[in-house]
Design a protein around this motif. Structure first.
Motif, PDB file in Angstrom:
ATOM      1  N   THR A 122      -1.261 -11.550   7.966  1.00 20.91           N
ATOM      2  CA  THR A 122      -1.062 -10.382   7.116  1.00 20.91           C
ATOM      3  C   THR A 122      -2.411  -9.948   6.559  1.00 20.91           C
ATOM      4  O   THR A 122      -3.077 -10.715   5.862  1.00 20.91           O
ATOM      5  N   PHE A 123      -2.819  -8.718   6.870  1.00 18.61           N
ATOM      6  CA  PHE A 123      -4.121  -8.193   6.451  1.00 18.61           C
ATOM      7  C   PHE A 123      -3.943  -7.067   5.435  1.00 18.61           C
ATOM      8  O   PHE A 123      -3.119  -6.167   5.616  1.00 18.61           O
ATOM      9  N   HIS A 124      -4.748  -7.123   4.369  1.00 16.97           N
ATOM     10  CA  HIS A 124      -4.805  -6.016   3.414  1.00 16.97           C
ATOM     11  C   HIS A 124      -5.719  -4.938   3.990  1.00 16.97           C
ATOM     12  O   HIS A 124      -6.825  -5.224   4.455  1.00 16.97           O
ATOM     13  N   ILE A 125      -5.255  -3.682   3.954  1.00 22.22           N
ATOM     14  CA  ILE A 125      -6.055  -2.572   4.459  1.00 22.22           C
ATOM     15  C   ILE A 125      -6.778  -1.925   3.276  1.00 22.22           C
ATOM     16  O   ILE A 125      -6.131  -1.364   2.380  1.00 22.22           O
ATOM     17  N   PRO A 126      -8.110  -2.002   3.230  1.00 27.39           N
ATOM     18  CA  PRO A 126      -8.856  -1.421   2.098  1.00 27.39           C
ATOM     19  C   PRO A 126      -8.581   0.075   1.946  1.00 27.39           C
ATOM     20  O   PRO A 126      -8.416   0.787   2.933  1.00 27.39           O
ATOM     21  N   LYS A 127      -8.541   0.547   0.713  1.00 29.17           N
ATOM     22  CA  LYS A 127      -8.241   1.961   0.450  1.00 29.17           C
ATOM     23  C   LYS A 127      -9.266   2.881   1.109  1.00 29.17           C
ATOM     24  O   LYS A 127      -8.924   3.971   1.578  1.00 29.17           O
ATOM     25  N   SER A 146       3.920  -5.535   3.184  1.00 28.96           N
ATOM     26  CA  SER A 146       4.204  -5.218   1.784  1.00 28.96           C
ATOM     27  C   SER A 146       3.445  -3.968   1.385  1.00 28.96           C
ATOM     28  O   SER A 146       2.459  -3.582   2.015  1.00 28.96           O
ATOM     29  N   VAL A 147       3.920  -3.334   0.332  1.00 28.19           N
ATOM     30  CA  VAL A 147       3.224  -2.196  -0.275  1.00 28.19           C
ATOM     31  C   VAL A 147       3.134  -2.460  -1.775  1.00 28.19           C
ATOM     32  O   VAL A 147       4.064  -2.985  -2.375  1.00 28.19           O
ATOM     33  N   LYS A 148       2.000  -2.084  -2.388  1.00 29.82           N
ATOM     34  CA  LYS A 148       1.784  -2.383  -3.801  1.00 29.82           C
ATOM     35  C   LYS A 148       1.364  -1.138  -4.565  1.00 29.82           C
ATOM     36  O   LYS A 148       0.850  -0.177  -3.997  1.00 29.82           O
ATOM     37  N   SER A 149       1.578  -1.187  -5.858  1.00 28.51           N
ATOM     38  CA  SER A 149       1.207  -0.084  -6.736  1.00 28.51           C
ATOM     39  C   SER A 149      -0.269  -0.215  -7.118  1.00 28.51           C
ATOM     40  O   SER A 149      -0.945  -1.184  -6.765  1.00 28.51           O
ATOM     41  N   SER A 150      -0.764   0.776  -7.888  1.00 30.44           N
ATOM     42  CA  SER A 150      -2.161   0.749  -8.335  1.00 30.44           C
ATOM     43  C   SER A 150      -2.445  -0.426  -9.267  1.00 30.44           C
ATOM     44  O   SER A 150      -3.593  -0.818  -9.445  1.00 30.44           O
ATOM     45  N   ALA A 151      -1.388  -0.996  -9.856  1.00 32.96           N
ATOM     46  CA  ALA A 151      -1.546  -2.157 -10.741  1.00 32.96           C
ATOM     47  C   ALA A 151      -1.494  -3.473  -9.956  1.00 32.96           C
ATOM     48  O   ALA A 151      -1.380  -4.549 -10.549  1.00 32.96           O
ATOM     49  N   ASN A 152      -1.545  -3.358  -8.640  1.00 36.81           N
ATOM     50  CA  ASN A 152      -1.490  -4.529  -7.758  1.00 36.81           C
ATOM     51  C   ASN A 152      -0.176  -5.287  -7.896  1.00 36.81           C
ATOM     52  O   ASN A 152      -0.102  -6.505  -7.769  1.00 36.81           O
ATOM     53  N   ILE A 153       0.896  -4.543  -8.187  1.00 40.85           N
ATOM     54  CA  ILE A 153       2.229  -5.116  -8.309  1.00 40.85           C
ATOM     55  C   ILE A 153       3.065  -4.680  -7.116  1.00 40.85           C
ATOM     56  O   ILE A 153       3.023  -3.508  -6.717  1.00 40.85           O
ATOM     57  N   GLU A 154       3.810  -5.607  -6.541  1.00 39.91           N
ATOM     58  CA  GLU A 154       4.663  -5.287  -5.407  1.00 39.91           C
ATOM     59  C   GLU A 154       5.619  -4.158  -5.772  1.00 39.91           C
ATOM     60  O   GLU A 154       6.304  -4.219  -6.790  1.00 39.91           O
ATOM     61  N   ILE A 168       2.906   4.182  -3.687  1.00 39.88           N
ATOM     62  CA  ILE A 168       2.119   3.223  -2.907  1.00 39.88           C
ATOM     63  C   ILE A 168       0.630   3.436  -3.147  1.00 39.88           C
ATOM     64  O   ILE A 168       0.121   4.550  -3.038  1.00 39.88           O
ATOM     65  N   ASP A 169      -0.064   2.351  -3.466  1.00 37.40           N
ATOM     66  CA  ASP A 169      -1.515   2.408  -3.624  1.00 37.40           C
ATOM     67  C   ASP A 169      -2.212   1.468  -2.651  1.00 37.40           C
ATOM     68  O   ASP A 169      -3.336   1.729  -2.236  1.00 37.40           O
ATOM     69  N   GLN A 170      -1.526   0.378  -2.288  1.00 41.70           N
ATOM     70  CA  GLN A 170      -2.098  -0.599  -1.365  1.00 41.70           C
ATOM     71  C   GLN A 170      -1.068  -0.951  -0.301  1.00 41.70           C
ATOM     72  O   GLN A 170       0.138  -0.910  -0.551  1.00 41.70           O
ATOM     73  N   ILE A 171      -1.564  -1.306   0.871  1.00 41.92           N
ATOM     74  CA  ILE A 171      -0.655  -1.640   1.976  1.00 41.92           C
ATOM     75  C   ILE A 171      -1.187  -2.844   2.729  1.00 41.92           C
ATOM     76  O   ILE A 171      -2.403  -2.995   2.928  1.00 41.92           O
ATOM     77  N   ASN A 172      -0.286  -3.734   3.127  1.00 42.69           N
ATOM     78  CA  ASN A 172      -0.617  -4.912   3.928  1.00 42.69           C
ATOM     79  C   ASN A 172       0.139  -4.842   5.243  1.00 42.69           C
ATOM     80  O   ASN A 172       1.352  -4.566   5.253  1.00 42.69           O
ATOM     81  N   LEU A 173      -0.538  -5.112   6.348  1.00 43.92           N
ATOM     82  CA  LEU A 173       0.046  -5.013   7.677  1.00 43.92           C
ATOM     83  C   LEU A 173      -0.033  -6.343   8.409  1.00 43.92           C
ATOM     84  O   LEU A 173      -0.974  -7.122   8.214  1.00 43.92           O
ATOM     85  N   ASN A 174       0.970  -6.600   9.255  1.00 39.02           N
ATOM     86  CA  ASN A 174       0.943  -7.784  10.114  1.00 39.02           C
ATOM     87  C   ASN A 174       0.214  -7.429  11.403  1.00 39.02           C
ATOM     88  O   ASN A 174       0.699  -6.639  12.211  1.00 39.02           O
TER      89      ASN A 174
END
Length: 239
Positions: A112-117, A156-164, A195-201
């Motif tokens: 699972t990789f976090h994709i930088p904004k 997963s997708v997260k908000s700007s507060a880094n909360i799921e 959505i502010d952050q996204i993680n992809l497999n």
């Protein structure tokens, strides 16, 4: 000699007759078995890939025992709460491999990789955990194009507060604390928020490809829902 020969012929004929009767019996038994029916589960109507399956989406359909194949689903408990990995056609036998109960997790070849904004140019607002997305590269050298020839799973997708981004009616954290994996998975699929952050497999090779294009800031990603999700939006996004 004639008497012995007659006895031998009679014995041989009796053995052949017995073998014939047994053969006919075996054929009849097999025919009866083939005529028996087995109930398998099939979709009542078309189910897009990524849809979480509920009991009202499927029905039992009898088939002759001879047509039954290994992997066909016969029990509701085997698929209810699972996710359709591929589209399921109306009245199509549901096979076990076509339904994955925890499709959010990476497979053996993935992480699972976090994709930088800063790597992202555009991100569909309706994306949620478990969706299938297509990645496009825009800018840089050459024309814009689709990056991979397969759909990518959103972990997963997260908000700007880094909360799921969560389901307010059924908190993912509460389900996790209660060790309720089924409800935890469902809450992530029904998440709602900005959505502010996204993680992809992704496989390691796929991530290196993305990083190679985007780290120079000359090219960026466009992340879009696949056609199957767009067409099934009403069914997939019920509140």
């Amino acid at each position: 000699m004639n008497r012995k020969r007659s006895l031998l012929i009679s014995l041989t004929a009796a053995l052949l007759a017995g073998a014939l009767v047994y053969g006919v019996y075996v054929l009849q038994v097999k025919q009866v078995e083939l005529q028996q029916t087995v109930s398998i589960l099939v979709p009542k109507s078309f189910i897009p890939s990524g849809t979480m399956i509920t009991s009202d989406m499927v029905e039992a359909m009898p088939i002759v025992a001879g047509a039954f194949q290994e992997g066909m689903v016969t029990e509701l408990s085997a698929i209810v709460g699972g996710e359709a990995v591929v589209p399921l056609g109306t009245q199509e036998p549901i096979l076990q491999w076509k339904v994955d109960r925890f499709h959010l997790l990476p497979n053996r070849t993935q992480s699972t990789f976090h994709i930088p904004k800063e790597y992202i140019l555009s991100l569909s607002g309706g994306i949620r955990a478990g969706d299938q997305v297509e990645l496009y590269i825009s800018g840089g050298e050459g024309e814009s194009r689709q990056l991979f020839d397969r759909a990518i799973t959103v972990a997963s997708v997260k908000s700007s507060a880094n909360i799921e981004v969560d389901n307010p009616k059924n908190s993912n954290l509460t389900s996790k604390l209660n060790s309720d994996a089924e409800r935890m998975y469902a809450s992530r699929r029904e998440a709602n928020g900005t959505i502010d952050q996204i993680n992809l497999n992704l496989t390691g090779e796929e991530w290196l490809t993305i990083d190679g294009y985007c780290k120079t800031k000359k090219a960026k990603l466009v992340i879009a829902l696949t056609a199957s999700y767009a067409l099934g939006e009403d069914n997939l996004r019920k509140p």
